[in-house]
Every structure is written in structure tokens, then in C-alpha cells.
Design a protein around this motif. Structure first.
Motif, mmCIF file in Angstrom:
data_model
loop_
_atom_site.group_PDB
_atom_site.id
_atom_site.type_symbol
_atom_site.label_atom_id
_atom_site.label_comp_id
_atom_site.label_asym_id
_atom_site.label_seq_id
_atom_site.Cartn_x
_atom_site.Cartn_y
_atom_site.Cartn_z
ATOM 1 N N GLY A 153 -7.557 8.067 10.336
ATOM 2 C CA GLY A 153 -7.856 6.629 10.383
ATOM 3 C C GLY A 153 -6.817 5.789 9.662
ATOM 4 N N ILE A 154 -5.568 6.300 9.613
ATOM 5 C CA ILE A 154 -4.509 5.546 8.923
ATOM 6 C C ILE A 154 -3.242 5.494 9.777
ATOM 7 C CG2 ILE A 154 -5.316 6.115 6.588
ATOM 8 C CD1 ILE A 154 -3.091 8.234 6.455
ATOM 9 N N TYR A 155 -2.340 4.580 9.416
ATOM 10 C CA TYR A 155 -1.024 4.500 10.066
ATOM 11 C C TYR A 155 0.011 5.193 9.202
ATOM 12 C CZ TYR A 155 -2.917 1.043 13.253
ATOM 13 O OH TYR A 155 -3.656 0.413 14.214
ATOM 14 N N GLU A 156 0.959 5.852 9.878
ATOM 15 C CA GLU A 156 2.096 6.414 9.147
ATOM 16 C C GLU A 156 2.901 5.267 8.535
ATOM 17 O OE1 GLU A 156 3.321 10.253 11.852
ATOM 18 O OE2 GLU A 156 3.689 8.254 12.644
ATOM 19 N N GLN A 157 3.555 5.542 7.444
ATOM 20 C CA GLN A 157 4.468 4.612 6.753
ATOM 21 C C GLN A 157 3.788 3.453 6.030
ATOM 22 O OE1 GLN A 157 7.604 3.431 9.519
ATOM 23 N NE2 GLN A 157 7.481 5.481 10.388
ATOM 24 N N VAL A 158 2.460 3.446 6.019
ATOM 25 C CA VAL A 158 1.751 2.400 5.268
ATOM 26 C C VAL A 158 1.246 3.029 3.969
ATOM 27 C CG1 VAL A 158 -0.249 0.840 5.236
ATOM 28 C CG2 VAL A 158 1.028 1.218 7.359
ATOM 29 N N VAL A 159 1.344 2.281 2.883
ATOM 30 C CA VAL A 159 0.813 2.794 1.616
ATOM 31 C C VAL A 159 -0.607 2.229 1.441
ATOM 32 C CG1 VAL A 159 1.095 2.813 -0.891
ATOM 33 C CG2 VAL A 159 3.106 3.016 0.609
ATOM 34 N N TYR A 160 -1.567 3.120 1.405
ATOM 35 C CA TYR A 160 -2.983 2.720 1.239
ATOM 36 C C TYR A 160 -3.373 2.879 -0.226
ATOM 37 C CZ TYR A 160 -3.451 2.874 6.341
ATOM 38 O OH TYR A 160 -3.319 2.639 7.688
ATOM 39 N N LEU A 161 -4.041 1.880 -0.760
ATOM 40 C CA LEU A 161 -4.466 1.918 -2.162
ATOM 41 C C LEU A 161 -5.991 2.050 -2.171
ATOM 42 C CD1 LEU A 161 -2.258 -1.121 -3.278
ATOM 43 C CD2 LEU A 161 -1.665 1.313 -3.411
ATOM 44 N N PRO A 162 -6.483 3.259 -2.401
ATOM 45 C CA PRO A 162 -7.929 3.489 -2.259
ATOM 46 C C PRO A 162 -8.762 2.664 -3.242
ATOM 47 C CG PRO A 162 -6.718 5.551 -2.574
ATOM 48 C CD PRO A 162 -5.756 4.450 -2.821
ATOM 49 N N CYS A 163 -9.799 2.046 -2.723
ATOM 50 C CA CYS A 163 -10.753 1.299 -3.555
ATOM 51 C C CYS A 163 -12.088 2.016 -3.418
ATOM 52 C CB CYS A 163 -10.881 -0.138 -3.067
ATOM 53 S SG CYS A 163 -9.340 -1.037 -3.205
ATOM 54 N N THR A 164 -12.510 2.636 -4.479
ATOM 55 C CA THR A 164 -13.691 3.503 -4.442
ATOM 56 C C THR A 164 -14.664 3.084 -5.548
ATOM 57 O OG1 THR A 164 -12.677 5.004 -6.011
ATOM 58 C CG2 THR A 164 -12.265 5.470 -3.676
ATOM 59 N N ALA A 165 -15.845 3.652 -5.479
ATOM 60 C CA ALA A 165 -16.838 3.364 -6.540
ATOM 61 C C ALA A 165 -16.265 3.777 -7.893
ATOM 62 C CB ALA A 165 -18.134 4.111 -6.238
ATOM 63 N N GLU A 166 -15.463 4.852 -7.905
ATOM 64 C CA GLU A 166 -14.915 5.370 -9.175
ATOM 65 C C GLU A 166 -13.972 4.358 -9.832
ATOM 66 O OE1 GLU A 166 -15.036 7.338 -6.310
ATOM 67 O OE2 GLU A 166 -16.889 8.178 -7.161
ATOM 68 N N ASN A 167 -13.170 3.648 -9.043
ATOM 69 C CA ASN A 167 -12.267 2.663 -9.670
ATOM 70 C C ASN A 167 -12.801 1.232 -9.555
ATOM 71 O OD1 ASN A 167 -11.544 1.806 -7.067
ATOM 72 N ND2 ASN A 167 -9.610 2.911 -7.034
ATOM 73 N N GLY A 168 -14.120 1.113 -9.324
ATOM 74 C CA GLY A 168 -14.746 -0.210 -9.258
ATOM 75 C C GLY A 168 -14.282 -1.003 -8.039
ATOM 76 N N PHE A 169 -13.787 -0.290 -7.008
ATOM 77 C CA PHE A 169 -13.261 -0.906 -5.776
ATOM 78 C C PHE A 169 -12.086 -1.835 -6.085
ATOM 79 C CE2 PHE A 169 -17.713 0.142 -5.019
ATOM 80 C CZ PHE A 169 -17.582 0.971 -3.922
ATOM 81 N N LYS A 170 -11.292 -1.447 -7.078
ATOM 82 C CA LYS A 170 -10.130 -2.262 -7.444
ATOM 83 C C LYS A 170 -8.863 -1.465 -7.176
ATOM 84 C CE LYS A 170 -12.908 -4.692 -10.719
ATOM 85 N NZ LYS A 170 -13.291 -4.887 -12.101
ATOM 86 N N ALA A 171 -8.021 -2.007 -6.330
ATOM 87 C CA ALA A 171 -6.772 -1.321 -5.989
ATOM 88 C C ALA A 171 -5.892 -1.219 -7.227
ATOM 89 C CB ALA A 171 -6.048 -2.107 -4.898
ATOM 90 N N GLN A 172 -5.244 -0.070 -7.378
ATOM 91 C CA GLN A 172 -4.288 0.141 -8.467
ATOM 92 C C GLN A 172 -2.879 -0.015 -7.908
ATOM 93 O OE1 GLN A 172 -5.612 0.740 -11.616
ATOM 94 N NE2 GLN A 172 -7.468 0.306 -10.442
ATOM 95 N N PRO A 173 -1.921 -0.500 -8.701
ATOM 96 C CA PRO A 173 -0.550 -0.660 -8.204
ATOM 97 C C PRO A 173 -0.015 0.645 -7.611
ATOM 98 C CG PRO A 173 -0.773 -1.731 -10.330
ATOM 99 C CD PRO A 173 -2.060 -0.996 -10.086
ATOM 100 N N PRO A 174 0.811 0.521 -6.563
ATOM 101 C CA PRO A 174 1.302 1.728 -5.880
ATOM 102 C C PRO A 174 2.206 2.558 -6.794
ATOM 103 C CG PRO A 174 2.417 -0.239 -5.066
ATOM 104 C CD PRO A 174 1.338 -0.708 -5.982
ATOM 105 N N THR A 175 2.215 3.847 -6.543
ATOM 106 C CA THR A 175 3.103 4.710 -7.337
ATOM 107 C C THR A 175 4.393 4.970 -6.569
ATOM 108 O OG1 THR A 175 1.888 6.548 -6.425
ATOM 109 C CG2 THR A 175 1.299 5.876 -8.663
ATOM 110 N N GLU A 176 4.407 4.606 -5.277
ATOM 111 C CA GLU A 176 5.664 4.760 -4.537
ATOM 112 C C GLU A 176 6.258 3.396 -4.228
ATOM 113 O OE1 GLU A 176 4.984 6.101 -0.301
ATOM 114 O OE2 GLU A 176 2.994 6.453 -1.171
#
Ligand code: MLT
Length: 413
Positions: A153-176
Motif C-alpha cells: 500500500g505504498i509508493y516506491e521512492q516516497v518516505v513514509y513517516l509512521p504515525c501510530t498509537a505508540e508515537n501519539g500519531f505524531k510523525a518524527q523527522p525522517p532519518t533519510e
């Protein structure tokens, strides 16, 4: 022989809300007597505020007289509205902006979809997951992604920043390494919001890692907690790395009236291939002058009236009305045994599906058994799987009735 833009063929389906509308139309055809309650797309239901209607009437009359008639307006918006925006949305938060840093448009969806045009073809971008689908789809269409990987369910070459219950649905800055990041705060779809300290982390990361933040604050009026910024420009150093998008749709009921704006600070720069820094402001100005002939005069007068004392109070009353609905959804579903996020600084509630049901499966069940339309989380990205989004933009009566119908299904007991 004309060739098609094959990037369009990468898109797996229809636009999310168009697919839902189609499903609901199909259901209605087979169940003509069902009284369907729509808590799907975030479309407002309160009529335009009296101060706004009055301003529109006046502007319509002006258009009917030769001495006050207006033809093409400035592509960037009339000064009266740009001044009202700066004073109403920024000066009161101690943010200074120049008039030519504000670009009025006919809707934030258009701005969100088009802003990528001023960046290079080799643009690498990051999005939160789940995310408002326009950020992603618009980049797919111009070729900023690889192919769609249906199994993931994703596109190649896109950086997805998971927002989950564990991180309070808050995206974290990319590592790449990325060039731009789309951030929506408060978030559509999860309804959660980043604090000032969290946004400071983002601004610092943008400086350190050299990326631009496309900051969508369409839902800022719904912020109720003190510590949540209304604008990214409340953060020191943000003008160098951020473009902000705002809309009159949700704060003043303009989903059908269409008006929004983009702030592109002069200080915000990107680079040529040989490393020369270029201000993005003149590029967006050039783009708008070529593609756009301005938002209609009558609509800009309507938007200006939002900032009048009467307009402001009337629109705030509508926002409060929707927030009461948000609480009805949140509290009613929690009482029925659901796990619910958002709906505190946002008109969206993000609801965990019961018994690990798939989000489309739960969507279908609620449509069939409760005649309630929602939005399946999976439509916003793979990390939306297992959730549904409910909007608070319905009427008070319909919202209460929808929640009672869902509770009556007793799926969580
Ligand atoms: C939504 O439901 O996510 C929004 O209303 C869609 C939009 O603003 O275009």
C-alpha cells in the motif's frame, strides 16, 4: 500520437472521497429508504455567518455598477484581504509578514496539490502515514514517485513517516535524506496535534537536514489546548524552512465558497543544481501569475468579513458547535467501549476498529447496519489500517443519532 502521462496509471484507485461517495451512492440505490448520516468527508453543514453573507451581498451589488465593477483581480489576492489575513491570523500571534508573502487562492486543496511544482523534478518527499491523500496523489501524478506496491500500500521512492498509537500519531523527522516534508497540524486524519516543543524539533531538523516543510494548518481554529501552535511561524527560524497553507473552509464554512491562502516567506529558499540558493517566494508568484487569475472579488470580500469582529464571533460559534459534536463522538464512542483519539484540538475523531477488523470492513458494516458513513483509515495510508475517521462537521442531531446507532450495535461489549 499523444502519449498519456503514465504517472496517472500508477494510482491504484479513485480519489478516496470519490470512492466513498460512489460506494454510498450504490448503497442508497439499493436501500432508498435508509436514512444515511454522513460523517465521512470533512464537509461543513453550518450556513455561512451573517457577517459574511452581508459582505457578499454588498460585493455582488458593487459588481453590478460600472464605477465599482471589478474585472481581473491581482493574481496574489486583493490587498484588503492580504492585510486582513496578516493582522487577523499573524499579528495577533506576534508574527510579522510582508504583504507579498501572502498568496490568496481558491482553496487549499489546489495549493497543496500544486506547491510541488516549484521544486525540482528529482524531488524526494516525505509524508506522514496516514495522511491527507492529496499530498501524495499530486506528487504521483507529476512523477515524483516510483510504482505503487499494492501488497504494501505504498509508493516506491516516497518516505513514509509512521504515525501510530505508540508515537501519539505524531510523525518524527525522517532519518533519510528528503527535500520536502508535508506536515499537517492538527493532523488530518488522526485529529492529533503537535506541541510547540515537538514542532521546534521539526524546525531544527529541517535546518539540520536541509529540507522544506510544507505546513498545512487548515484545522488550526480547532485547537483548544494552550501549547499547540496555530502557525509554524510561531517557531523561531521557521521562515527559512517552511511554507504555510491555510484555508477558510473549516474556520469559516467555505468548503463550497472556496478561498484559502499560502504564506511563502522571502527567507524560504531552495537550491539550483549548482548550489545557488533561490527564494521560493518569486517562484510561487510566477507560478500563480501564469496559472491563476485570482479568487473572485465577491469571495475575497466574504473572506475579509471573517476577520471583522462580528464575523469572527459568528464563525467561532460555529467552530464551538462542531467541537461539541467532536466531544459527542469521542465521549459517546468511548462510553460504548471504543478507543478514540483526536477530537480535542480537531474536528476529527480517529477510532480504532473493534476486534482488529479491517477498516474497509468496519466502514461497510457501519454503512450497512447503522447507515453511517465514515472514512476508512486505510484510505489515508497503510498505517491507517485498523482505524476509522469520523468528522464532527455534521449537524448536532445527526451526530448524536449516528453515535447512538453505532453504540446500539454493541460491537465492543
Ligand atoms: C477531508 O475530509 O479530509 C477534507 O474535507 C477534504 C478536503 O479538505 O479536501
Amino acid at each position: 500520437m499523444a502519449h498519456v502521462n503514465e504517472n496517472y496509471l500508477k494510482l491504484p484507485g479513485n480519489y478516496l472521497f470519490a470512492s466513498i461517495a460512489q460506494k454510498v451512492a450504490e448503497f442508497s440505490k439499493h436501500h432508498p429508504d435508509a436514512s444515511i448520516i454522513r460523517l465521512g468527508i470533512g464537509d461543513v453543514t453550518r450556513p455561512l455567518a451573517p457577517a459574511i453573507i452581508q459582505a457578499m451581498h454588498k460585493a455582488v451589488d458593487e459588481m453590478g455598477h460600472a464605477d465599482t465593477f471589478r474585472g481581473y483581480g491581482p493574481e496574489q489576492g486583493y490587498d484588503f484581504l492580504r492585510q486582513a489575513i496578516i493582522k487577523g491570523d499573524y499579528h495577533r500571534r506576534n508574527i510579522s509578514l510582508d504583504l507579498d508573502e501572502v498568496f490568496v487562492s481558491d482553496g487549499a486543496k489546489t495549493d497543496v496539490a500544486c506547491i510541488q511544482e516549484i521544486f525540482g523534478q528529482d524531488l524526494k518527499f516525505a509524508v506522514a502515514d496516514p495522511v491527507y491523500p492529496v499530498y501524495l496523489d499530486s506528487n504521483v501524478m507529476v512523477g515524483h514517485t516510483g510504482n505503487y506496491l499494492a501488497d504494501k500500500g505504498i509508493y516506491e521512492q516516497v518516505v513514509y513517516l509512521p504515525c501510530t498509537a505508540e508515537n501519539g500519531f505524531k510523525a518524527q523527522p525522517p532519518t533519510e535524506k528528503v527535500d520536502i516534508v508535508y506536515l499537517c497540524n492538527p493532523s488530518n486524519p488522526t485529529g492529533t496535534a503537535m506541541s510547540k516543543a515537538e514542532l521546534e524539533t521539526w524546525v531544527k531538523a529541517a535546518h539540520d537536514q536541509n529540507f522544506i516543510i510544507i505546513y498545512d494548518s487548515a484545522y488550526e481554529t480547532y485547537i483548544t489546548e494552550e501549547d499547540i501552535p496555530h502557525s509554524i511561524f510561531e517557531i523561531d527560524g521557521a521562515k527559512e524552512i517552511a511554507i504555510e497553507l491555510r484555508s477558510f473552509s473549516k474556520c469559516a464554512g467555505f468548503t463550497g465558497t472556496r478561498c484559502a491562502y499560502v504564506v511563502v516567506p522571502h527567507a524560504c529558499k531552495a537550491y539550483t543544481k549548482d548550489g545557488k540558493a533561490v527564494s521560493l517566494n518569486p517562484l510561487w508568484n510566477r507560478r500563480q501569475c501564469t496559472f491563476f487569475n485570482g479568487t473572485p472579488y465577491v469571495i475575497q470580500r466574504a473572506a475579509e468579513a471573517y476577520y471583522s469582529p462580528e464575523g469572527w464571533a459568528q464563525c467561532q460559534a460555529d467552530v464551538n458547535y462542531y467541537m461539541d459534536n467532536a466531544h459527542t463522538i469521542r465521549d459517546g464512542l468511548i462510553a460504548a467501549g471504543y478507543t478514540v483519539y483526536g477530537a480535542t484540538n480537531s474536528p476529527y475523531a480517529w477510532v480504532q476498529t473493534p476486534h482488529q477488523m479491517k477498516s474497509w470492513e468496519f466502514f461497510d458494516l457501519l454503512l450497512e447496519k447503522a447507515h453511517v458513513v465514515t472514512t476508512p483509515g486505510e484510505g489515508f495510508g497503510p498505517h491507517g489500517e485498523g482505524y476509522l475517521r469520523l468528522t464532527a462537521f455534521g449537524t448536532k442531531e445527526n451526530t448524536a443519532a449516528a453515535i447512538a446507532r453505532i453504540a446500539d450495535l454493541k460491537l465492543c461489549k
